[in-house]
Design an enzyme around this catalytic site. Structure first.
Site, PDB file in Angstrom:
ATOM      1  NE  ARG A   1     -17.495  32.842  11.483  1.00 43.09           N
ATOM      2  CZ  ARG A   1     -17.268  31.579  11.158  1.00 43.09           C
ATOM      3  NH1 ARG A   1     -16.072  31.046  11.296  1.00 43.09           N
ATOM      4  NH2 ARG A   1     -18.234  30.827  10.662  1.00 43.09           N
ATOM      5  CG  ASP A   2     -16.371  30.549   7.523  1.00 47.38           C
ATOM      6  OD1 ASP A   2     -15.206  30.264   7.838  1.00 47.38           O
ATOM      7  OD2 ASP A   2     -17.193  29.710   7.141  1.00 47.38           O
TER       8      ASP A   2
ATOM      9  CG  HIS B   1     -21.119  26.677   6.871  1.00 46.99           C
ATOM     10  ND1 HIS B   1     -21.142  27.987   7.304  1.00 46.99           N
ATOM     11  CD2 HIS B   1     -19.799  26.362   6.756  1.00 46.99           C
ATOM     12  CE1 HIS B   1     -19.903  28.439   7.450  1.00 46.99           C
ATOM     13  NE2 HIS B   1     -19.074  27.463   7.125  1.00 46.99           N
TER      14      HIS B   1
ATOM     15  CG  HIS C   1     -15.931  25.648   3.623  1.00 48.53           C
ATOM     16  ND1 HIS C   1     -15.113  26.730   3.772  1.00 48.53           N
ATOM     17  CD2 HIS C   1     -16.673  25.583   4.763  1.00 48.53           C
ATOM     18  CE1 HIS C   1     -15.325  27.293   4.958  1.00 48.53           C
ATOM     19  NE2 HIS C   1     -16.274  26.609   5.585  1.00 48.53           N
TER      20      HIS C   1
ATOM     21  CB  CYS D   1     -12.019  26.109   8.567  1.00 50.61           C
ATOM     22  SG  CYS D   1     -11.860  25.797  10.336  1.00 50.61           S
TER      23      CYS D   1
ATOM     24  CG  ASN E   1     -18.783  29.351   3.643  1.00 52.80           C
ATOM     25  OD1 ASN E   1     -19.794  28.671   3.672  1.00 52.80           O
ATOM     26  ND2 ASN E   1     -17.975  29.487   4.669  1.00 52.80           N
TER      27      ASN E   1
END
Ligand SMILES: CC(C)(COP(=O)([O-])OP(=O)([O-])OC[C@H]1O[C@@H](n2cnc3c(N)ncnc32)[C@H](O)[C@@H]1OP(=O)([O-])[O-])[C@@H](O)C(=O)NCCC(=O)NCCSC(=O)C[C@@](C)(O)CC(=O)[O-]
Length: 367
Positions: A38-39, A251, A253, A284, A293
């Site tokens: 997803r990310d 979370h 990055h 993002c 990430n």
């Protein structure tokens, strides 16, 4: 009393089998939420077909990941700053959920921004035959610690987003779905600068109060370092705050290469859940310049031999990282992944060299 003490001291000085077993250090479990599908993929410039995303989930499962964020139910009409195909890229999540090999007991959270997204997911779940492993049992909702980012990402202020997400959370919980919350830009906002940790604490509290079981703290820009992450966690967990570190996830990055250091710092604060992305995929779309990430391979390597036990087989994860990087025609962003890839290539060359009677030229020509 004295006799009892003597017996205990004897036990200490001459351990029995049972005593030895007891003294083996117990490794503490760390949860990893693999957010690559997803990310990671939401920010790639290539359009990735659902079957490749489904295969990524399958490979991650095979490598031992047990929580895999599979996609999102965001608006396909939503136009990100630069890239009009972004919405379309995430629009295939229903197909991904259908095509991937879902395993009982594993979790495949999906991102849901509003009631519309939840309704789309519930409709999909309702169509599913009852004897199948559910497409998902968990959604992830998201807001931010700055109004500017919240507006850019979801077209509303923090306050408006909390009202919206409260409805989503109540409805999802009623339908038997677990709800995880994200707070973005916990260190810096790409539009309004430094973020006050008190704001992060307040938004975290609001998400917990509405029913999220865990809040993931997103250093979206990836500018955090052990000092700023410590300051953040001191505020979110410490003082008069009644937020337990067991309710939080990190979370981070890896834009400035601090992802692993920030995780190690967070472990000292009692956090035991971290989000990471195979091959360091992604970023993002609303945080220009931010990289993906922290790579899952880097996290697994950092925890190797420590008192923490994380899921996943490092060698297999590194293979998945190499595979998906090739699919996307991008450089593998995991330092550990690249090192293991180089080692594999060396070993292969060495084997081929042996097969060719020691000739390096012949071996290289064959590979
Ligand atoms: C929140 C909205 C929807 C508001 O967007 P909006 O434009 O205000 O929404 P709206 O309610 O006005 O609807 C506009 C149109 O979109 C449709 N629509 C509306 N919602 C949906 C939906 N769910 N699914 C499908 N369609 C939808 C809706 O039906 C309507 O269609 P029309 O009537 O014009 O034909 C939008 O801003 C959005 O989708 N934002 C998500 C952006 C995004 O995906 N960002 C990346 C994920 S977050 C992230 O990466 C950070 C994180 C989590 O990783 C942590 C970190 O690192 O910080």
């Amino acid at each position: 009393m004295l006799a009892k003490h003597t017996a205990r001291s004897l036990l200490r000085s001459r351990p029995t089998f049972a005593a030895r077993t007891y003294s083996t250090p117990v490794r503490e479990r760390v949860r990893i939420v693999e957010v690559g599908p997803r990310d990671g993929l939401q920010n790639e410039s290539a359009v990735i077909p659902p079957h490749v995303k489904a295969e990524l989930v399958n490979r991650l499962t095979h490598a031992g990941m047990d929580i895999i964020e599979a996609g999102s139910f965001v608006s396909p009409k939503w136009v990100p700053q630069k890239d009009r195909s972004f919405g379309e890229r995430m629009a295939g999540t229903a197909d991904v959920l259908k095509q991937m090999h879902r395993q009982k007991g594993l979790h495949y959270p999906v991102l849901v921004p509003n009631v519309k997204g939840l309704e789309n997911l519930l409709e999909l779940l309702a169509q599913q035959p009852k004897d199948e492993v559910p497409y998902t049992d968990e959604i992830a909702i998201f807001t931010a610690a700055s109004d500017a980012f919240c507006k850019a990402n979801t077209n509303c202020t923090i306050e408006e987003s909390l009202a919206r997400l409260k409805t989503v959370t109540h409805r999802a919980t009623k339908e038997g779905l677990r709800v995880r919350g994200y707070v973005s830009v916990v260190i810096d906002c790409p539009y309004s600068g430094k973020v006050d940790p008190v704001k992060v604490r307040d938004v975290t509290k609001a998400l917990l109060e509405m029913g999220c079981y865990e809040i993931s703290l997103g250093d979206t820009v990836g500018t955090g370092n052990p000092t700023t992450i410590s300051e953040l966690l001191e505020t979110v967990i410490g003082g008069s705050s009644d937020i337990s570190p067991s309710l939080l996830a990190g979370h981070y990055h890896d834009t400035f290469g601090m992802g692993v250091s920030n995780i190690l710092t967070s472990l000292d604060f009692g956090l035991r859940t971290f989000d990471s992305s195979v091959g360091g995929l992604g970023g993002c779309p609303y945080s220009p310049g931010a990289t993906g990430n922290v790579a899952t391979e880097d996290v697994l390597y950092a925890l190797r031999g420590s008192r923490f036990d994380a899921p996943g087989d490092l060698t297999k994860m590194a293979e998945v990282g190499s595979w998906i990087s090739k699919q996307l025609n991008r450089t593998n962003a995991s330092r550990v992944g690249k090192a293991l890839e180089a080692r594999r290539a060396r070993d292969k060359l060495e084997k081929e060299r042996e097969r060719n009677g020691g000739s390096s030229e012949k071996a290289a020509a064959k590979l």
